[in-house]
Design an enzyme around this catalytic site. Sequence first.
Site, short mmCIF file in Angstrom:
data_model
loop_
_atom_site.label_atom_id
_atom_site.label_comp_id
_atom_site.label_asym_id
_atom_site.label_seq_id
_atom_site.Cartn_x
_atom_site.Cartn_y
_atom_site.Cartn_z
N SER B 209 0.85 -1.19 0.00
CA SER B 209 0.00 0.00 0.00
C SER B 209 0.88 1.24 0.00
O SER B 209 2.08 1.17 0.22
CB SER B 209 -0.90 0.00 1.22
OG SER B 209 -0.11 -0.05 2.39
N ARG B 210 0.24 2.35 -0.28
CA ARG B 210 0.91 3.63 -0.07
C ARG B 210 0.81 3.96 1.42
O ARG B 210 0.14 3.29 2.17
CB ARG B 210 0.22 4.71 -0.90
CG ARG B 210 0.27 4.41 -2.39
CD ARG B 210 -0.17 5.62 -3.19
NE ARG B 210 -0.28 5.30 -4.61
CZ ARG B 210 0.76 5.27 -5.44
NH1 ARG B 210 1.98 5.54 -5.02
NH2 ARG B 210 0.57 4.95 -6.72
N ASP B 271 -6.03 4.87 12.93
CA ASP B 271 -6.21 3.52 12.42
C ASP B 271 -6.62 2.60 13.56
O ASP B 271 -6.59 2.99 14.72
CB ASP B 271 -4.99 2.99 11.66
CG ASP B 271 -3.71 3.24 12.39
OD1 ASP B 271 -2.66 3.34 11.74
OD2 ASP B 271 -3.73 3.35 13.65
#
Lengths: 507, 507
Positions: B209-210, B271
Amino acid sequence: MKTAQHSSGLPRLRARRLGLQSQYEAIVLMHRDCPVCRSEGFEARSRIELSHGKHSVVATLLQVDEGLFAHDEAGLSEAAWRKLGVKDGDLLNIGHPRPLASLSAVRAKLYGRRLNGSQLEAIVSDIVQERYSDVEMATFIAAFASQTFDLTEATALTSAMLSTGDRLDWSQPIIADKHCVGGLPGNRTTPIVVAIAAAAGLIIPKTSSRAITSPAGTADVMETMTRVDLGLDEMRGVVEREGACLAWGGSVRLSPADDIIIRVERLLDVDCEAQLIASVLSKKLAAGATHVLLDIPVGPTAKVRSEEAGRSLARNLEAVGLQLGLTVRTTLTDGSQPIGRGIGPALEARDVLSVLRLESDAPTDLREKALDLAGQLLAMVSGNSLATERQRAMELLDSGKAGAKFVAICEAQGGFHEPPTALFTEPVIADDRGLVSHIDNRRIARAAKLAGAPVAMAAGLKMCVRLGEQVRKGDPLFILHSETQGEAAYALDYIRANRDMITVSAT
Amino acid sequence: MKTAQHSSGLPRLRARRLGLQSQYEAIVLMHRDCPVCRSEGFEARSRIELSHGKHSVVATLLQVDEGLFAHDEAGLSEAAWRKLGVKDGDLLNIGHPRPLASLSAVRAKLYGRRLNGSQLEAIVSDIVQERYSDVEMATFIAAFASQTFDLTEATALTSAMLSTGDRLDWSQPIIADKHCVGGLPGNRTTPIVVAIAAAAGLIIPKTSSRAITSPAGTADVMETMTRVDLGLDEMRGVVEREGACLAWGGSVRLSPADDIIIRVERLLDVDCEAQLIASVLSKKLAAGATHVLLDIPVGPTAKVRSEEAGRSLARNLEAVGLQLGLTVRTTLTDGSQPIGRGIGPALEARDVLSVLRLESDAPTDLREKALDLAGQLLAMVSGNSLATERQRAMELLDSGKAGAKFVAICEAQGGFHEPPTALFTEPVIADDRGLVSHIDNRRIARAAKLAGAPVAMAAGLKMCVRLGEQVRKGDPLFILHSETQGEAAYALDYIRANRDMITVSAT
């Protein structure tokens, strides 16, 4: 507010008014290849600080490729335009906003930690200065809705919301107030209670909010009959003349954080107890109240679902009130079904008027509940028995004095007029005979909202049945009211898919 | 997707491309008095469904007063334009979107209730179809971040994310993968581990992922040296040729919900563990992996802050993997300070290259950690001892085979090039002599992001010190790299206000 940082040496952009309505969030449109975007590394959704003279605003950036804007233009939404106070062509300084330190407190709350007074003040202050983007507001609301809180936190949040706005001083020993925590469609007792209390000589400068997640708030209902966006001086004038007002709280900067929070809560259909407490009590304290009666409807589909939850909320409201010098009395009421017949601003206004006008078909439940509350409020202030004060409330209503007081208040606020009528009505009928055994307040409210309430004033539902009543096949359960055919169709789709929002059981 | 409801009879509007970049959320601009807004009761921020032929999109409405748009025009953001596949002037049907039923599950989660598989599938499906507004996405993320979850829920969320995208089948018994849960700046072992593993003959089709909340993700780092936005067929070709790839996961629709979620998490700097598990494992399963090694850095300022939390996360990752037929091995590593010297895409790429090229000043910590991980991955698949496989990993690196494999992978992905260099560099020096006693990963990462990383590829920090080292007054602690002066100034302001992000204690 501090002006933008690092603006020295950067090219300035020319302000351009777009007439862009984006609700609460300030938006700026810039060319993707404008010199500021290039030098500052801004991208779509970056938060940007624009300033002009002493004024500044933090806005969300949307970028445009070609055509709409020159490279040296910054197109401003109305929210941004108002805050900057510029005119077309004024040169704007543009830079990165200072980091929003209070967001780390929001994240801490999200992860379940307690916040202290200075953290809560920082959050509320940034919200009032409109430094939060809509996404950040949503996170703030979700953080508070998802976590428990203690009384210290609820008190600190209330204080923080109180301290960011104006606070009225009526120079009177006793200022009465009355509020319902909501969640029950059609429960529009406030205008009646205020009229009775004022007729009894109490000072009751009532400010109400607009609907949060419901089809109507008291301010929405009052707006169908009179002006509610009174400034502070106007409000003072009305109260001096009539002893009461029925105004919208948002236009007088009493707890302005609350108004911003409420708009986002409405978008998300979320609310939470700590905010409910802070919202209610900060508004009451800011309005200068000393004695507040709070109506807490309890029912399986009301906002408060159990007696236990209701008692806990009542205790917390009374305890936070005590901390802040406010006498709070709470009353748990029946929240098993809507009150009155109308659900939606104008339809609820008609119920209020029919009770005040002593019409023969006025909804009995609304009348009786308003008399109960008015009696409790009068007893709370006078110290007399509830029986005595309920009797007095009834006399004030039945003599027409409360009705006359209501009209006088409306006249003082700018004139009374009858509520509007919907263009489209559509009965929703029973599929079978039987007994009305359950009414789902939430889905009833949702249907009224889909029909257009509260934005469309005349939209909503008019209930034709109550719990325990017998219906025959084809009897109307309620009448859908709407101002546009699109909204009527939309609400009917929902109603068809949710026929059990009113349960008719075979007998 | 269903087409708009109630569009029959309504006026249609002409599509107009605005070239408007709004990141993920589709936006439509319409005149406030356009016939559709009037008849449907739409207001600013209303969610609106637009359709043309078989295509439809749900967009957020912004309204404009005058000037920019005719009454019969609908101005579309690029996200909306792409989904509708229209050309300028095409007539659009416009109506209310169907209510987003999955939002009530989001609210339930926010209030602490458990969600079942079908609720999670409905949420993920609506997210992938881009039916959630940015505010709704924020609420979803906050709901998951704020609440605990059980293994059934984490497994169901992983399945839901897996089922909404493509799934690769490599027709091989063993497909290896390696991942770091993140939170440690500069910890760029993946390109080295993949090169060693592929040189050892493993099949390791790595998608990354970025950056979410960090200054660089592996995809950002690889992008400074080669193409990473490979389609499915391209990826397959690269893996068939070299046994491995180092691609961006987002361009191959492996768990596309994850990519949308990650963009909003980045905006919020939030997150959560359930999403972390679902994100990691759904991506690995979708990429066809059978054996995954997970690096979990633990440190006071890493994402995982305690051994206990690390072990709990490890257990949950292994347990959910087991439920879904994936062999997961976890390793807790030292997360007390950054790994390597560079922090930011190009600076981390230089570290990776110096290790692979066996340069004499290559960062030892990065080399040793990559060898540890490669040894564990080889041992996990072969069943040989860790000592044997670590030795094998070292031979593959020191023989130059891993370096050659890395270049070969880049060539297969479209060509290798050296990472870019920053225009502006600025040393940040020690105020006094002493011992480096603490490095705050989070604030180091934040400084690198303020300098422009990861969007500005060459931006970031280059560390000059490690924990326990002696420094003299005036010695550089790190060098700030940036591509614009605005960003350099912005980062330096932050660094000046946070000098204690690197603590130098008197000795």
